[in-house]
Design an enzyme around this catalytic site. Structure first.
Site, PDB file in Angstrom:
ATOM      1  N   GLY A  69      24.232 -16.578  47.402  1.00 49.08           N
ATOM      2  CA  GLY A  69      23.844 -17.431  46.300  1.00 49.08           C
ATOM      3  C   GLY A  69      23.270 -18.747  46.798  1.00 49.08           C
ATOM      4  O   GLY A  69      23.425 -19.112  47.963  1.00 49.08           O
ATOM      5  N   GLN A  71      20.259 -21.973  47.234  1.00 45.31           N
ATOM      6  CA  GLN A  71      18.893 -22.171  47.688  1.00 45.31           C
ATOM      7  C   GLN A  71      18.869 -22.446  49.188  1.00 45.31           C
ATOM      8  O   GLN A  71      19.716 -21.951  49.921  1.00 45.31           O
ATOM      9  CB  GLN A  71      18.245 -23.284  46.862  1.00 45.31           C
ATOM     10  CG  GLN A  71      18.229 -22.944  45.371  1.00 45.31           C
ATOM     11  CD  GLN A  71      17.192 -23.721  44.598  1.00 45.31           C
ATOM     12  OE1 GLN A  71      16.072 -23.938  45.049  1.00 45.31           O
ATOM     13  NE2 GLN A  71      17.549 -24.145  43.399  1.00 45.31           N
ATOM     14  N   TYR A  74      20.320 -25.521  55.954  1.00 43.86           N
ATOM     15  CA  TYR A  74      20.054 -25.515  57.393  1.00 43.86           C
ATOM     16  C   TYR A  74      21.344 -25.233  58.144  1.00 43.86           C
ATOM     17  O   TYR A  74      22.419 -25.714  57.766  1.00 43.86           O
ATOM     18  CB  TYR A  74      19.487 -26.869  57.830  1.00 43.86           C
ATOM     19  CG  TYR A  74      19.418 -27.052  59.338  1.00 43.86           C
ATOM     20  CD1 TYR A  74      18.458 -26.382  60.091  1.00 43.86           C
ATOM     21  CD2 TYR A  74      20.324 -27.879  60.007  1.00 43.86           C
ATOM     22  CE1 TYR A  74      18.401 -26.536  61.474  1.00 43.86           C
ATOM     23  CE2 TYR A  74      20.269 -28.040  61.385  1.00 43.86           C
ATOM     24  CZ  TYR A  74      19.308 -27.365  62.112  1.00 43.86           C
ATOM     25  OH  TYR A  74      19.252 -27.510  63.477  1.00 43.86           O
ATOM     26  N   ALA A 157      28.283 -27.143  52.851  1.00 45.96           N
ATOM     27  CA  ALA A 157      27.524 -26.284  51.942  1.00 45.96           C
ATOM     28  C   ALA A 157      28.268 -24.972  51.744  1.00 45.96           C
ATOM     29  O   ALA A 157      29.024 -24.529  52.618  1.00 45.96           O
ATOM     30  CB  ALA A 157      26.128 -26.023  52.505  1.00 45.96           C
ATOM     31  N   GLY A 159      27.806 -20.892  50.052  1.00 45.63           N
ATOM     32  CA  GLY A 159      27.003 -19.839  49.439  1.00 45.63           C
ATOM     33  C   GLY A 159      27.625 -18.497  49.766  1.00 45.63           C
ATOM     34  O   GLY A 159      27.880 -18.207  50.934  1.00 45.63           O
ATOM     35  N   LEU A 171      30.708 -20.670  54.117  1.00 42.85           N
ATOM     36  CA  LEU A 171      30.495 -22.115  54.030  1.00 42.85           C
ATOM     37  C   LEU A 171      30.174 -22.691  55.403  1.00 42.85           C
ATOM     38  O   LEU A 171      30.406 -22.059  56.437  1.00 42.85           O
ATOM     39  CB  LEU A 171      31.719 -22.803  53.425  1.00 42.85           C
ATOM     40  CG  LEU A 171      33.062 -22.616  54.129  1.00 42.85           C
ATOM     41  CD1 LEU A 171      33.289 -23.694  55.173  1.00 42.85           C
ATOM     42  CD2 LEU A 171      34.200 -22.644  53.114  1.00 42.85           C
ATOM     43  N   ALA A 172      29.630 -23.900  55.384  1.00 41.43           N
ATOM     44  CA  ALA A 172      29.263 -24.596  56.616  1.00 41.43           C
ATOM     45  C   ALA A 172      29.703 -26.046  56.514  1.00 41.43           C
ATOM     46  O   ALA A 172      29.361 -26.736  55.550  1.00 41.43           O
ATOM     47  CB  ALA A 172      27.754 -24.515  56.848  1.00 41.43           C
ATOM     48  N   CYS A 188      19.654 -27.402  49.395  1.00 42.18           N
ATOM     49  CA  CYS A 188      20.201 -26.707  48.219  1.00 42.18           C
ATOM     50  C   CYS A 188      19.334 -26.910  46.983  1.00 42.18           C
ATOM     51  O   CYS A 188      19.797 -26.770  45.847  1.00 42.18           O
ATOM     52  CB  CYS A 188      21.639 -27.133  47.959  1.00 42.18           C
ATOM     53  SG  CYS A 188      22.722 -26.838  49.380  1.00 42.18           S
TER      54      CYS A 188
END
Length: 224
Positions: A69, A71, A74, A157, A159, A171-172, A188
């Site tokens: 999910g 956008q 990096y 982030a 997704g 996640l990151a 994002c």
């Protein structure tokens, strides 16, 4: 069954994407959950909602399409990437609760370094107050429509993808990285959103330690 934690080191994104998708497609009800911790060489990844206009200037950094999910984001050295491969049905939770637990694991990891992490409604991930990342006050607000991200920095982030009740991607957490590639994208999908790491806000943490700390938190939130 106990979750199996795997430290993969620095690994190619596309190869890791293929591996976790294959793991998820072939797992059975008896397959133990796994947590993969790694970092990637520089790469931009586009989620299912990704739009080409949010990649401003990729330059020499590859752009890889993903089925998670969200956008564009990096990944690069100095960032801890966590991929929980979880049978949500066996754990007894739905996707909304799963996302909450992922974010809570990051918040508690940051708390261990004295940093206050925040959620932003409608924008998955974890954020910090750039004016006072160690304070316990709310994020700046109400937002200025001309600069809605003023005073806010994104430090983690998120997704995910869920297939047959099983999750992959993840996640990151930004620890100590070169942040300049974020200037080549709208992170994002948000123009003007500043991305930060622990080093930027004055927390000198080794990425290996951060990976261990985040792994501990994720295991505690994602175990039966």
């Amino acid at each position: 069954m106990a979750m199996q934690r795997r430290r993969l080191g620095r690994v190619d994104y596309a190869t890791t994407f293929d591996a976790m998708r294959a793991f998820t497609e072939t797992r059975t009800p008896g397959t133990p959950d796994e947590l993969w911790l790694c970092e990637h060489p520089p790469v931009f990844t586009q989620g299912l909602a990704g739009k080409a206009e949010h990649v401003l200037d990729a330059g020499d950094i590859p752009v890889v399409a993903s089925n998670r999910g969200g956008q564009v984001t990096y990944h690069g050295p100095g960032q801890v990437v966590a991929y929980p491969l979880i049978d949500l049905q066996a754990l007894g939770i739905f996707v909304k609760e799963y996302v909450f637990r992922l974010e809570q694991a990051v918040i508690k990891t940051l708390e261990g370094y004295g940093v206050t992490g925040h959620r932003v409604t409608g924008a998955p991930g974890i954020y910090v107050n750039l004016c006072d990342p160690f304070g316990h006050g709310a994020l700046p607000g109400p937002p200025d429509p001309r600069d809605p991200w003023r005073g806010i920095g994104k430090i983690a982030a998120l997704g995910i993808k869920v297939s047959r009740h099983c999750s992959y991607h993840g996640l990151a957490l930004n620890v100590a990285m070169d942040l300049s590639p974020y200037e080549r994208i709208n992170p994002c999908g948000y123009a003007g959103l500043r991305t930060v790491d622990l080093s930027t806000i004055g927390v000198p943490v080794d990425p290996e330690r951060a990976a261990a700390d985040l792994g501990d938190r994720l295991e505690s939130y994602l175990s039966p």
